[in-house]
Scaffold this motif. Structure first.
Motif, PDB file in Angstrom:
ATOM      1  N   PRO A 104       1.039  -1.233  -0.113  1.00  0.00           N
ATOM      2  CA  PRO A 104       0.027  -0.281   0.035  1.00  0.00           C
ATOM      3  C   PRO A 104       1.043   1.211   0.255  1.00  0.00           C
ATOM      4  CG  PRO A 104      -0.055  -1.044   2.094  1.00  0.00           C
ATOM      5  CD  PRO A 104       0.846  -1.935   1.121  1.00  0.00           C
ATOM      6  N   SER A 105       0.247   2.544  -0.190  1.00  0.00           N
ATOM      7  CA  SER A 105       0.912   3.542  -0.320  1.00  0.00           C
ATOM      8  C   SER A 105       1.742   4.145   0.876  1.00  0.00           C
ATOM      9  CB  SER A 105      -0.039   4.595  -0.874  1.00  0.00           C
ATOM     10  OG  SER A 105      -0.927   4.837   0.195  1.00  0.00           O
ATOM     11  N   TRP A 106       1.148   3.745   2.113  1.00  0.00           N
ATOM     12  CA  TRP A 106       1.828   4.039   3.277  1.00  0.00           C
ATOM     13  C   TRP A 106       3.099   3.457   3.748  1.00  0.00           C
ATOM     14  CZ3 TRP A 106       1.807  -0.276   6.450  1.00  0.00           C
ATOM     15  CH2 TRP A 106       0.759  -1.150   6.135  1.00  0.00           C
ATOM     16  N   SER A 107       3.269   2.228   2.904  1.00  0.00           N
ATOM     17  CA  SER A 107       4.312   1.419   3.116  1.00  0.00           C
ATOM     18  C   SER A 107       5.390   1.854   2.086  1.00  0.00           C
ATOM     19  CB  SER A 107       4.162  -0.207   2.770  1.00  0.00           C
ATOM     20  OG  SER A 107       5.380  -1.013   2.867  1.00  0.00           O
ATOM     21  N   VAL A 108       6.436   2.565   2.541  1.00  0.00           N
ATOM     22  CA  VAL A 108       7.332   3.278   1.399  1.00  0.00           C
ATOM     23  C   VAL A 108       8.444   2.563   1.134  1.00  0.00           C
ATOM     24  CG1 VAL A 108       9.020   5.397   1.361  1.00  0.00           C
ATOM     25  CG2 VAL A 108       6.714   5.622   2.816  1.00  0.00           C
ATOM     26  N   PHE A 109       9.294   1.721   2.174  1.00  0.00           N
ATOM     27  CA  PHE A 109      10.400   1.015   1.780  1.00  0.00           C
ATOM     28  C   PHE A 109      10.026  -0.406   2.672  1.00  0.00           C
ATOM     29  CE2 PHE A 109      14.326  -0.757   1.951  1.00  0.00           C
ATOM     30  CZ  PHE A 109      14.814  -0.609   0.491  1.00  0.00           C
ATOM     31  N   ARG A 110      10.431  -1.654   2.099  1.00  0.00           N
ATOM     32  CA  ARG A 110      10.312  -2.705   2.814  1.00  0.00           C
ATOM     33  C   ARG A 110      11.467  -3.708   2.163  1.00  0.00           C
ATOM     34  NH1 ARG A 110       4.663  -5.399   1.327  1.00  0.00           N
ATOM     35  NH2 ARG A 110       5.005  -5.941  -0.810  1.00  0.00           N
ATOM     36  N   GLN A 111      12.142  -4.569   3.061  1.00  0.00           N
ATOM     37  CA  GLN A 111      12.946  -5.320   2.740  1.00  0.00           C
ATOM     38  C   GLN A 111      13.335  -6.491   3.706  1.00  0.00           C
ATOM     39  OE1 GLN A 111      14.996  -4.838  -0.226  1.00  0.00           O
ATOM     40  NE2 GLN A 111      16.046  -6.929   0.046  1.00  0.00           N
ATOM     41  N   LYS A 112      13.060  -7.635   3.040  1.00  0.00           N
ATOM     42  CA  LYS A 112      13.252  -9.136   3.826  1.00  0.00           C
ATOM     43  C   LYS A 112      14.750  -8.989   4.047  1.00  0.00           C
ATOM     44  CE  LYS A 112      11.970 -13.882   3.907  1.00  0.00           C
ATOM     45  NZ  LYS A 112      11.243 -14.880   3.174  1.00  0.00           N
ATOM     46  N   SER A 113      15.137  -8.415   5.131  1.00  0.00           N
ATOM     47  CA  SER A 113      16.816  -8.153   5.301  1.00  0.00           C
ATOM     48  C   SER A 113      17.157  -8.177   6.518  1.00  0.00           C
ATOM     49  CB  SER A 113      17.111  -7.245   4.605  1.00  0.00           C
ATOM     50  OG  SER A 113      18.776  -7.181   4.444  1.00  0.00           O
ATOM     51  N   PHE A 114      18.442  -8.611   7.046  1.00  0.00           N
ATOM     52  CA  PHE A 114      18.989  -8.567   8.252  1.00  0.00           C
ATOM     53  C   PHE A 114      19.595  -7.030   8.266  1.00  0.00           C
ATOM     54  CE2 PHE A 114      18.889 -12.994   7.895  1.00  0.00           C
ATOM     55  CZ  PHE A 114      18.130 -13.356   8.984  1.00  0.00           C
ATOM     56  N   GLY A 115      19.981  -6.489   9.355  1.00  0.00           N
ATOM     57  CA  GLY A 115      20.572  -5.450   9.641  1.00  0.00           C
ATOM     58  C   GLY A 115      20.217  -4.540  10.535  1.00  0.00           C
ATOM     59  N   PHE A 116      20.426  -3.132  10.657  1.00  0.00           N
ATOM     60  CA  PHE A 116      20.452  -2.199  11.784  1.00  0.00           C
ATOM     61  C   PHE A 116      19.802  -0.915  11.081  1.00  0.00           C
ATOM     62  CE2 PHE A 116      24.962  -2.764  10.843  1.00  0.00           C
ATOM     63  CZ  PHE A 116      25.305  -1.563  11.251  1.00  0.00           C
ATOM     64  N   LEU A 117      19.396   0.122  11.829  1.00  0.00           N
ATOM     65  CA  LEU A 117      18.947   1.247  11.518  1.00  0.00           C
ATOM     66  C   LEU A 117      20.231   2.348  12.187  1.00  0.00           C
ATOM     67  CD1 LEU A 117      16.831   3.223  10.146  1.00  0.00           C
ATOM     68  CD2 LEU A 117      15.872   3.319  12.483  1.00  0.00           C
TER      69      LEU A 117
END
Length: 506
Positions: A414-427
């Motif tokens: 949907p439009s409210w989901s800007v970016f998504r990734q099935k990934s390990f990591g950190f912000l």
């Protein structure tokens, strides 16, 4: 004769090896057959007060009683003959090191054949300031004194002083790590990343800091700082579920960076609250503190009765958010919780609806910049939408990417989901004088450096500005003032050109 010579040689080498292990690892041999001590281990730091001028230093050691004690976890008295302490350098007349407190808990080992007693030690370092002629980092070691054994030392660690309120800074956030292979991989990647200094940071952050970071007048500017000054773990730490052996493995896993930077952990649904309270976050598990130009608000979303409209935690949250309206310059506010509010991940059915209905109006009303969470496993940047007005000024950042098995996303985005990734990591969130930005680092292999796959600006309605005035209003005000000044000037010129007699007649 030859066999006897070889046997003597092997025994001699065995004695040398045992002595070396005891000397290197500080594990004394049993003296009384009852108390078996270990060196101080599992070191972590955590912020204590609201302005980050005090930090708690926590570590533990273990001893065992091979007797028939009850099979229930319970509090016991620490061994009276074991004295724990901490030393640091260089000397600092401002820093205060409070007395070490010890608390012991009896827990079952993995084999359940004997009782292990964990002694958790804590010392609070207060009056931490970044001012001239005061160190911005310290090296420290813990020790354990035992009669007939001597002093057993921990490894040496380096601790960095938290940033001041006017200082540009960065923090790292992730959740749902565990002690599986992928959790170990993320912890190792993060440890390597945080061991770097600012001189070798990523180009995106270095370019931003060179243009907008405020310089410190203290002598600490000559000391190289890590690329982040705080680590946030938004729940589900080691997936211990009450197992002390798993807690130990997780503590050793994050020790390299939890011993150098304050490490703030929230409770998750796989964290037994007693185990979490001993090591990383005392009750009631919700708190707030200022970190540079950021205001961090950590919630306990796991005790359902503790976060309802009539609960003490909810009233505390409202009071905290209201008080920030009068804080100048207004900080950028980030709220942490383990449970998701809105996501396209299939992990928990799209988010916790009751919690979303409770929190989203507050987050948008008080211009919270971001809600950071875990629980679902993966990374997603989404927009929180107000249920009535439809506005979306708050980011929803899912960072359950610390190592637990990744969840799928629904096919539609949907439009409210800007970016998504099935990934390990950190912000990583970077806070500067003029703006706040963020970037997500994906971790795919122990041999490959983390890679930025998403970078964006964080908006909180004009972060750090004391008075927010629309630009158009400023321009119109200037034009009105200039026009009125010109009118008065011309009127004075006309008046001065009229003869005195005519002025009186008129």
């Amino acid at each position: 004769s030859t066999q006897s010579t070889w046997g003597t040689a092997l025994m001699w080498w065995w004695c040398v090896l045992v002595s070396a292990l005891v000397g290197c690892f500080g594990v004394p041999l049993p003296q009384d057959g009852v108390l078996h001590t270990m060196r101080p281990v599992h070191v972590n730091l955590r912020p204590v007060d609201s302005d980050a001028r005090s930090v708690a230093l926590h570590w533990s050691y273990r001893f065992a009683f091979p007797d028939s004690t009850p099979n229930a976890t319970h509090s016991v008295d620490p061994p009276a003959e074991a004295a724990a302490g901490v030393v640091y350098e260089p000397d600092d007349p401002y820093l205060q090191l409070h007395a070490v407190s010890q608390s012991a808990w009896a827990v079952l080992t993995a084999s359940q054949s004997e009782r292990d007693y964990y002694v958790h030690c804590e010392a609070v370092m207060s009056r931490l300031f970044k001012i001239q002629n005061v160190p911005s980092s310290y090296s420290y070691r813990m020790f354990l004194d035992r009669p007939n054994v001597g002093r057993v030392w921990s490894d040496s660690f380096r601790f960095f002083v938290p940033p001041s309120a006017e200082e540009s800074t960065a923090l790292v956030a992730y959740g749902d790590m565990g002690i599986w292979e992928n959790g170990v991989m993320v912890a190792q990647a993060l440890s390597t990343f945080l061991s770097r200094t600012n001189s070798s940071s990523s180009s995106s952050s270095s370019s931003s800091s060179s243009s907008s970071s405020s310089s410190s007048s203290s002598s600490s500017s000559s000391v190289e700082q890590p690329p982040a000054s705080l680590v946030l773990h938004v729940g589900d730490l080691g997936y211990a579920d009450g197992d002390p052996v798993k807690w130990d493995k997780f503590a050793a896993q994050v020790n390299p960076y939890a011993s150098a930077l304050p490490y703030m952990a929230l409770p998750g649904n796989h964290d037994d609250l007693d185990g979490l309270s001993w090591r990383y976050n005392p009750r009631p598990f919700y708190r707030t503190f200022r970190w540079g130009r950021l205001r961090v608000i950590a919630l306990n979303t796991e005790e359902v009765a503790g976060l309802q409209r009539d609960s003490a935690q909810y009233q505390w949250l409202v009071d905290t958010l209201e008080s920030l309206e009068f804080e100048q310059p207004r900080p950028t506010v980030v709220v942490l919780g383990h449970k998701t509010l809105l996501t396209t991940s299939t992990g928990h059915g799209g988010g916790n609806v009751p919690l979303r209905d409770l929190l989203v109006p507050l987050l948008i009303k008080f211009k919270v910049a971001a809600y950071i969470c875990g629980d679902d496993h993966g990374y997603e940047r989404a927009l929180l939408v107000h249920p009535e007005s439809g506005t979306h000024t708050c980011l929803h950042l899912l960072v359950g990417s610390g190592g637990a098995r990744l969840d799928d996303f629904v096919p539609e985005q949907p439009s409210w989901s800007v970016f998504r990734q099935k990934s390990f990591g950190f912000l990583r969130i970077l806070s500067f004088a003029t703006h706040v930005s963020a970037e997500f680092f994906a971790v795919s292999s122990p041999d490959v450096p983390p890679t930025v796959i998403d970078s964006f600006m964080i908006s909180s309605g004009g972060p750090h500005s004391e008075v927010k005035v629309p630009v158009l209003l400023v321009v119109l005000s200037v034009l009105i003032i200039v026009s009125f000044s010109v009118y008065l000037f011309r009127a004075c010129l006309r008046l001065s050109a009229v003869p005195l007699g005519r002025r009186s007649l008129s």
